[in-house]
Write a protein that holds these residues in place. Structure first.
Motif, short mmCIF file in Angstrom:
data_model
loop_
_atom_site.label_atom_id
_atom_site.label_comp_id
_atom_site.label_asym_id
_atom_site.label_seq_id
_atom_site.Cartn_x
_atom_site.Cartn_y
_atom_site.Cartn_z
N ALA A 57 17.21 17.29 86.09
CA ALA A 57 16.69 17.84 87.36
C ALA A 57 16.17 16.73 88.26
CB ALA A 57 15.58 18.85 87.06
N GLY A 114 12.00 21.87 91.63
CA GLY A 114 12.52 23.21 91.86
C GLY A 114 13.15 23.43 93.21
N GLN A 141 9.66 27.60 91.23
CA GLN A 141 10.89 27.17 90.58
C GLN A 141 10.66 25.87 89.81
OE1 GLN A 141 13.41 29.19 90.62
NE2 GLN A 141 14.98 27.96 89.60
N THR A 142 9.81 25.00 90.32
CA THR A 142 9.49 23.77 89.59
C THR A 142 8.90 24.09 88.23
OG1 THR A 142 9.20 22.39 91.56
CG2 THR A 142 7.99 21.73 89.60
N ARG A 144 9.39 26.74 86.53
CA ARG A 144 10.48 27.30 85.72
C ARG A 144 11.39 26.20 85.17
NH1 ARG A 144 12.15 32.48 85.36
NH2 ARG A 144 14.36 32.96 85.02
N VAL A 145 11.67 25.20 86.00
CA VAL A 145 12.50 24.08 85.54
C VAL A 145 11.80 23.34 84.41
CG1 VAL A 145 13.41 21.81 86.21
CG2 VAL A 145 13.73 23.78 87.72
N LEU A 149 14.12 25.80 82.13
CA LEU A 149 15.51 25.51 82.46
C LEU A 149 15.97 24.12 82.02
CD1 LEU A 149 15.73 27.09 86.03
CD2 LEU A 149 16.31 28.11 83.81
N GLU A 150 15.11 23.14 82.08
CA GLU A 150 15.50 21.79 81.69
C GLU A 150 15.65 21.71 80.17
OE1 GLU A 150 16.78 17.96 82.48
OE2 GLU A 150 16.36 19.57 83.89
N GLY A 162 11.89 24.03 77.89
CA GLY A 162 11.97 23.02 78.94
C GLY A 162 11.61 21.64 78.41
N ASP A 410 18.77 30.80 89.82
CA ASP A 410 18.50 29.55 89.11
C ASP A 410 19.71 28.61 89.19
OD1 ASP A 410 15.95 30.33 88.30
OD2 ASP A 410 16.61 31.03 86.33
N SER A 414 19.79 24.97 91.26
CA SER A 414 19.98 23.72 90.51
C SER A 414 20.96 22.77 91.18
CB SER A 414 20.46 24.02 89.09
OG SER A 414 21.83 24.43 89.09
#
Length: 440
Positions: A57, A114, A141-142, A144-145, A149-150, A162, A410, A414
């Motif tokens: 990311a 994010g 979103q940050t 969440r990443v 997500l990461e 993550g 998402d 990205s």
């Protein structure tokens, strides 16, 4: 093992690291990890910084828009260079206040992870498109990443944790520590990320208060954004001080923009600050900028002085109120003098008025929003087959339509700017994006 500096000579020594952190310890990770012995003795916060720095990311920020569209000029900043600058400013400011420098550095590096393609324009487009699943916000979103997500650490059930950063580092990124509320544009957590948000806020005072490290990062973000985006605007030929120096109506219009967008000060009060700002000799090199080596050096000197002033004013005011420290977490709040905040807001307003709203920008922004809308629509229709291998299983496991929409959002968020253009060309056929950068 944990590293520690000898107070007398500044030498780096290695101390035994304590046992597993307690449930409210700032160094705790949500998913327990086996001890690491690299022979280097890094602290948990040094590990956090490295995890962000080496993340996919973070690399994607290299071709995500800051203010100018990414890829349109070799000089201009992207989200990546902006994040590096925020981290550097935050690290130095935090160190002067006694914060752990790696925590504020990590927050600076991570704070924009994010953000979607096309900067705040893409963010606004995704927020409308994601209304059925709670909207979209870059800071939420940050989180969440970083926590989902990461790809780095898996939880006991096999789901992604993550980067599995420490509580202190995640809290330092949370500059809007609340869920979405009516009438508030900014927020820091989606409803389905609430469990990890509640975990990272454990041990804090509750409410909406940010930890000191988040406040330091937030001010560093404002400083970098205000000073450096004006620098980019001047170099690109979009910003000149001549109208502000000669036209009272133009000064009034700028102050009205700033009062409506960036500041709680009245246009009249901002007008007084603007007069002082324009009379400051440090801005003299901005007039008559011709792009020569001498002019670039003078411009860089101006940005350096302004950055130093904004940082030093906040450090001095904070130490005056709370003492010299060291200050960490919730032991103090960052104090920024009103006049300094107003000057910073006026510089942000200059970038807004003369760069973001320059002639021709509206059509480009509309085309960018079309790309985002088309991608969400086509991916929602063709999921999971059209999704990346990371997102397809998440879509299949989603319990309802809102959760599936969140996975599509998402995926789109990205993408880098050029990747969004390429995906649009491949999936939609043709592109309405005109002068957006192409892959090449």
């Amino acid at each position: 093992m944990a590293r520690q500096r000898d107070q007398a000579g500044g030498r780096l020594t290695v101390q035994p690291e304590p046992g597993r952190p307690g449930v409210d310890d700032p160094a705790e990770r949500r998913v327990e990890e086996p001890p690491k012995d690299s022979g280097y003795g890094r602290s948990p916060y040094e590990r956090d910084r490295a995890r962000v720095l080496h993340s996919a990311a973070f690399r994607r920020l290299a071709t995500k828009t800051q203010v100018h569209t990414a890829g349109t000029d070799d000089f201009l900043r992207t989200r990546l260079t902006h994040s590096l600058e925020v981290a550097q400013i935050a690290r130095e400011m935090g160190a002067r206040l006694g914060c752990d420098p790696d925590v504020v550095d990590t927050a600076g590096l991570a704070h924009d992870l994010g953000h979607p393609p096309f900067g705040h324009n893409g963010e606004a487009a995704l927020d409308q498109l994601a209304a059925a699943c709670g909207g979209f916000e870059g800071n939420a979103q940050t989180l969440r990443v970083l926590t989902r997500l990461e790809a780095k650490v898996l939880g006991p059930d096999g789901s992604s944790a993550g980067l599995n950063l420490t509580r202190a580092s995640l809290d330092a990124v949370a500059k809007y520590p609340w869920p979405r509320r009516p009438g508030q544009r900014k927020f820091g957590v989606y409803a389905d990320d609430r469990p990890v948000f509640d975990w990272l806020r454990t041990g804090g005072p509750g409410g909406d208060r940010c930890c000191l490290e988040a406040q330091v990062m937030d001010w560093a973000d404002d400083v970098a954004y205000s000073v450096h985006d004006v620098e980019d605007g001047i170099h690109g030929g979009y910003v000149t001080l001549h109208p502000l120096l000669t036209d009272p109506d133009e000064r009034a219009a700028l102050c009205a923009d700033v009062a409506a967008t960036y500041s709680g000060e009245s246009p009249a009060d901002l007008g007084e600050v603007l007069v002082d700002l324009l009379a400051d000799p440090v801005l003299a090199p901005l007039a008559g900028y011709d792009g020569s080596h001498r002019a670039q050096a003078a411009l860089k000197a101006t940005t350096s002085v302004l950055t130093g002033r904004f940082v030093s004013a906040a450090v001095a005011a904070t130490q005056e109120r709370f003492g010299v420290g060291p200050h960490r977490r919730y032991a103090a709040d960052l104090v920024v003098p009103r006049s300094i905040r107003a000057r910073c807001a006026l510089l942000k307003g200059i970038a807004l008025r003369y760069v973001l709203r320059r002639p021709g920008a509206r059509g480009r922004y509309e085309r960018q929003r079309e790309v985002i809308a088309d991608l969400v629509a086509v991916l929602a229709d063709r999921a999971p087959d059209a999704l990346d291998p990371v997102f397809a299983p998440l879509w299949r496991a989603a319990p309802d339509d809102a959760a599936r929409l969140r996975v599509v959002v998402d995926q789109v968020a990205s993408l880098t700017d050029p990747a969004a253009v390429a995906w649009h060309t491949r999936l939609v056929g043709g592109t309405p994006v005109g002068d957006l950068p192409k892959l090449g």
